[in-house]
Design an enzyme around this catalytic site. Structure first.
Site, PDB file in Angstrom:
ATOM      1  N   LYS A 147      21.671 -10.469 -22.046  1.00  0.00           N
ATOM      2  CA  LYS A 147      20.865 -10.130 -20.965  1.00  0.00           C
ATOM      3  C   LYS A 147      20.030  -8.403 -21.479  1.00  0.00           C
ATOM      4  O   LYS A 147      19.112  -8.531 -20.952  1.00  0.00           O
ATOM      5  CB  LYS A 147      21.686  -9.700 -19.765  1.00  0.00           C
ATOM      6  CG  LYS A 147      22.075 -10.989 -19.116  1.00  0.00           C
ATOM      7  CD  LYS A 147      22.593 -10.249 -17.555  1.00  0.00           C
ATOM      8  CE  LYS A 147      23.423 -11.571 -16.952  1.00  0.00           C
ATOM      9  NZ  LYS A 147      24.039 -11.096 -15.804  1.00  0.00           N
TER      10      LYS A 147
ATOM     11  N   ARG B 286      32.121 -18.683 -25.086  1.00  0.00           N
ATOM     12  CA  ARG B 286      30.887 -18.491 -24.687  1.00  0.00           C
ATOM     13  C   ARG B 286      30.224 -19.464 -25.580  1.00  0.00           C
ATOM     14  O   ARG B 286      30.405 -19.541 -26.694  1.00  0.00           O
ATOM     15  CB  ARG B 286      30.560 -16.979 -24.753  1.00  0.00           C
ATOM     16  CG  ARG B 286      30.743 -16.465 -26.026  1.00  0.00           C
ATOM     17  CD  ARG B 286      30.204 -15.046 -26.042  1.00  0.00           C
ATOM     18  NE  ARG B 286      28.884 -14.952 -26.155  1.00  0.00           N
ATOM     19  CZ  ARG B 286      28.164 -14.273 -25.086  1.00  0.00           C
ATOM     20  NH1 ARG B 286      28.620 -13.942 -23.837  1.00  0.00           N
ATOM     21  NH2 ARG B 286      26.678 -14.382 -25.398  1.00  0.00           N
TER      22      ARG B 286
ATOM     23  N   GLU C 281      26.433 -11.593 -12.398  1.00  0.00           N
ATOM     24  CA  GLU C 281      26.025 -10.256 -11.799  1.00  0.00           C
ATOM     25  C   GLU C 281      24.501 -10.257 -11.707  1.00  0.00           C
ATOM     26  O   GLU C 281      23.921 -10.598 -12.611  1.00  0.00           O
ATOM     27  CB  GLU C 281      26.370  -9.203 -12.817  1.00  0.00           C
ATOM     28  CG  GLU C 281      25.948  -7.710 -12.372  1.00  0.00           C
ATOM     29  CD  GLU C 281      26.560  -6.753 -13.257  1.00  0.00           C
ATOM     30  OE1 GLU C 281      27.316  -7.026 -14.342  1.00  0.00           O
ATOM     31  OE2 GLU C 281      26.321  -5.556 -13.035  1.00  0.00           O
TER      32      GLU C 281
HETATM   33  P1  ATP Z   1      26.915  -8.877 -18.587  1.00  0.00           P
HETATM   34  O1  ATP Z   1      28.356  -8.976 -18.631  1.00  0.00           O
HETATM   35  O2  ATP Z   1      26.511  -8.307 -19.659  1.00  0.00           O
HETATM   36  O3  ATP Z   1      26.093  -8.718 -17.263  1.00  0.00           O
HETATM   37  P2  ATP Z   1      27.171 -11.704 -18.552  1.00  0.00           P
HETATM   38  O4  ATP Z   1      26.337 -12.466 -19.515  1.00  0.00           O
HETATM   39  O5  ATP Z   1      28.581 -11.768 -18.535  1.00  0.00           O
HETATM   40  O6  ATP Z   1      26.404 -10.557 -18.986  1.00  0.00           O
HETATM   41  P3  ATP Z   1      27.216 -12.472 -15.721  1.00  0.00           P
HETATM   42  O7  ATP Z   1      26.219 -12.444 -14.794  1.00  0.00           O
HETATM   43  O8  ATP Z   1      28.416 -11.766 -15.543  1.00  0.00           O
HETATM   44  O9  ATP Z   1      26.551 -11.956 -17.168  1.00  0.00           O
HETATM   45  O10 ATP Z   1      27.726 -13.754 -16.205  1.00  0.00           O
HETATM   46  C1  ATP Z   1      28.170 -14.875 -15.291  1.00  0.00           C
HETATM   47  C2  ATP Z   1      28.995 -15.717 -15.709  1.00  0.00           C
HETATM   48  O11 ATP Z   1      28.353 -16.461 -16.818  1.00  0.00           O
HETATM   49  C3  ATP Z   1      30.410 -15.287 -16.259  1.00  0.00           C
HETATM   50  O12 ATP Z   1      31.534 -15.878 -15.510  1.00  0.00           O
HETATM   51  C4  ATP Z   1      30.100 -15.416 -17.697  1.00  0.00           C
HETATM   52  O13 ATP Z   1      31.409 -15.404 -18.272  1.00  0.00           O
HETATM   53  C5  ATP Z   1      29.381 -16.595 -17.877  1.00  0.00           C
HETATM   54  N1  ATP Z   1      28.546 -16.418 -19.040  1.00  0.00           N
HETATM   55  C6  ATP Z   1      27.658 -15.617 -19.577  1.00  0.00           C
HETATM   56  N2  ATP Z   1      27.212 -15.754 -20.723  1.00  0.00           N
HETATM   57  C7  ATP Z   1      27.784 -16.872 -21.287  1.00  0.00           C
HETATM   58  C8  ATP Z   1      27.751 -17.550 -22.390  1.00  0.00           C
HETATM   59  N3  ATP Z   1      26.764 -17.175 -23.381  1.00  0.00           N
HETATM   60  N4  ATP Z   1      28.305 -18.789 -22.525  1.00  0.00           N
HETATM   61  C9  ATP Z   1      29.177 -18.952 -21.419  1.00  0.00           C
HETATM   62  N5  ATP Z   1      29.079 -18.456 -20.293  1.00  0.00           N
HETATM   63  C10 ATP Z   1      28.462 -17.367 -20.160  1.00  0.00           C
HETATM   64 MG    MG Z   2      29.708 -10.418 -16.933  1.00  0.00          MG
END
Ligand code: ATP
Ligand code: MG
Length: 551
Positions: free
Chosen positions: A267, A257, A29
């Site tokens: 974030k 994760r 995102e």
């Molecule tokens: P938010 O949902 O708060 O915006 P997010 O960390 O999920 O934060 P995204 O941009 O949706 O952010 O993440 C992109 C991809 O990275 C998603 O598929 C998510 O599952 C993966 N991702 C995010 N944080 C982690 C993490 N700590 N470990 C592994 N994968 C992650």
């Molecule tokens: Mg997300």
């Protein structure tokens, strides 16, 4: 590549599914910069595609207009490229599918599987029930297909206020899975979208959009983090309800994760650090963002090795950040040239070296890669203040009064006199050299316990050196204090204004790595100009991870 997701892919292929090939996606995102957790997901998604001779798409999941921005779109692309992955011409925006999402929603309504609800957000929440009690059906749940189609079209055309109506999937208010209790799939919000502008007044919810994005792009394996496990029934319900074929449609697989000790991967918290100026930006070398780690001097190879080493698991666990640092050290050990620098200088006058004379000593750049350089040796040099001790304990093998030490790449010196100012502070040392003790000389192999680094006092470069420590320290579960801003480490950045470096590093470009002998790995910071060198310490030399694993 051995992990349980690869296993699932192989099972699917054996079962005759996905005969068109494997396709994954990385779906950020665009509401922040990528961090080390995202790197795990990037490596996994692109890695699975590469391993299976498939493709991985880059898809910006930009269905939530309020917090998203093009700045993030650009940085995300730069970071993925930097890691070394390539999405070819398959860069997509979920917002490009808004028209398709709308059509799918209309299709659900036509099939009697979605309805427009007039309940407020508050009421919907109250009607939803709890983990132990079933939810209650909305009084608007049984509107006719015609009425729903009409209302939904009017939601789109702007007839209603924000929040006045929503579109909900019609599933089961008594489902044990709360995500299946008629989730909201569309809401009205008059927000400007960074990609579609003011075209849309209604926006799809993430759980509705994501499976459709995957299906539209012919994704086969939609890899996501564990918190989406409870959302999978809805993922499948939606694709089922819209008639996507099980043999070809995407399936969601969850993995754990990445959580790292002493590392913020929320974030929201990272954004707060930037917005409140606790760090200098998203690329501050203390930030666990890819741009921060890049500036800090972490390499793509090190980050990818780390992501491979930690593997892919089905349950959450905490990884020691020392392991990431170990991977960085390991990579830089193989690639970085060695030079000498003094961070906290103490002047040494070598009384039996001729004044005004410079001797150029040959020095190895790297223990295995080879390469040599000249290091200027002069009557006045600097050593590290820590390498001298006046009342030294027995086991102190560096310099002490009357003692000897070897200067790396140069001579053995003996401390003859300690010079102090009126307050008793040591201002310089007078030493003599053993003139035949340099490499090739008669006494070159004379046994001396300590070797220290040094820099000529007259032929050197001044540099600013920035030393970093963790912004925050976590507890053993990886948690930070509630008020994390108050807990920020005031010593996470220490700036040394006048470090001294041997002249061989003159005019090196940002991003070049060195090992400063005995001090750690350093990288040239982009703040460097032809007039002023700026270095970041990447990591120290002490490898607590390797030590722990030897035991
Ligand atoms: P938010 O949902 O708060 O915006 P997010 O960390 O999920 O934060 P995204 O941009 O949706 O952010 O993440 C992109 C991809 O990275 C998603 O598929 C998510 O599952 C993966 N991702 C995010 N944080 C982690 C993490 N700590 N470990 C592994 N994968 C992650
Ligand atoms: Mg997300």
């Amino acid at each position: 590549m051995v992990n349980f997701i690869q296993q699932e892919i192989e099972n699917d292929l054996k079962a005759g599914k996905y005969s068109e090939g494997i396709r994954t996606r990385f779906p950020p995102e665009p509401n922040g910069y990528l961090h080390i957790g995202h790197a795990k997901s990037v490596c996994l998604n692109f890695g699975l595609a590469n391993y299976n001779h498939g493709l991985c798409n880059l898809r910006f999941d930009d269905t939530n207009p309020t917090k998203e921005d093009v700045e993030y779109v650009d940085s995300i692309q730069e970071d993925i490229k930097w890691l070394g992955f390539d999405w070819g011409d398959r860069r997509f925006f979920a917002s490009d599918y808004f028209g398709k999402f709308y059509d799918f929603a209309v299709e659900l309504i036509k099939r009697g599987l979605a309805y427009v609800d007039d309940l407020s957000a508050e009421e919907i929440k109250n009607y939803r029930g709890t983990l132990t009690e079933p939810g209650k059906e909305s009084p608007f749940r049984n509107r006719s297909v015609e009425e729903n189609l009409d209302l939904f079209a009017r939601m789109k055309s702007g007839e209603f206020e924000d929040g006045e109506k929503v579109l909900r999937a019609k599933i089961d208010m008594a489902s044990p899975n709360i995500n299946m209790r008629d989730p909201v799939i569309y809401r009205i919000t008059r927000s400007h979208h960074h990609h579609t502008g003011d075209e849309w007044l209604i926006y799809p919810m993430y759980d509705f959009a994501h499976p459709l994005e995957d299906a539209i792009e012919n994704i086969t394996h939609s890899v996501c983090t564990l918190e989406f496990e409870d959302h999978r029934p809805f993922y499948d319900w939606l694709l089922d309800s819209l008639g996507f074929d099980v043999k070809t449609r995407p399936r969601q697989i969850e993995f754990a994760r990445l959580d790292l000790t002493n590392t913020i991967t929320s974030k929201r918290k990272l954004r707060q650090l930037v917005e409140e100026n606790h760090v200098r930006g998203w690329d501050d070398p203390r930030m666990p963002t890819l741009s921060g780690m890049r500036r800090r001097g972490f390499t793509p190879a090190a980050i990818k090795n780390f992501c491979n080493e930690i593997g892919v698991a089905k349950s959450n666990s905490l990884v020691d950040v020392a392991m990431l640092e170990h991977c960085v050290r390991e990579d830089l050990n193989n690639t970085a040239d060695r030079v000498m620098a003094v961070l906290n200088p103490l002047k040494v006058i070598l009384t039996n070296v001729e004044e005004g004379k410079t001797e150029y000593l040959l020095a190895d750049n790297h223990p295995t890669l080879g390469g040599k350089r000249f290091v200027p040796f002069t009557r006045e040099i600097f050593i590290e203040r820590d390498d001298f001790m006046e009342d030294a304990p027995k086991k102190f093998f560096r310099l002490k009064p009357g003692g000897e030490v070897r200067l790396k790449h140069a001579y053995i010196i003996k401390c003859e006199e300690v010079v102090k100012d009126s307050e008793g502070n040591i201002i310089e040392l007078h030493c003599s050299i053993d003139p035949t003790s340099k490499s090739g000389g008669e006494t070159a192999n004379r046994k001396i316990k300590g070797t220290i680094h040094w820099v000529s006092a007259t032929e050197n470069l001044k540099a600013e050196v920035r030393l970093y420590d963790y912004l925050l320290t976590s507890d053993e579960h990886g948690n930070f204090p509630e008020d994390f801003i108050a807990a920020l480490n005031p010593k996470s950045l220490i700036v040394i204004e006048n470090a001294l470096i041997e002249p061989s590093v003159k005019l090196t470009a940002a991003g070049t790595h060195y090992q400063f002998l005995r001090l750690g790995y350093f990288v040239v910071d982009p703040d460097t100009t032809p007039e002023k060198l700026v270095f970041n310490r990447v990591v120290g030399l002490k490898d607590s991870w390797a030590k722990v694993n030897e035991k």
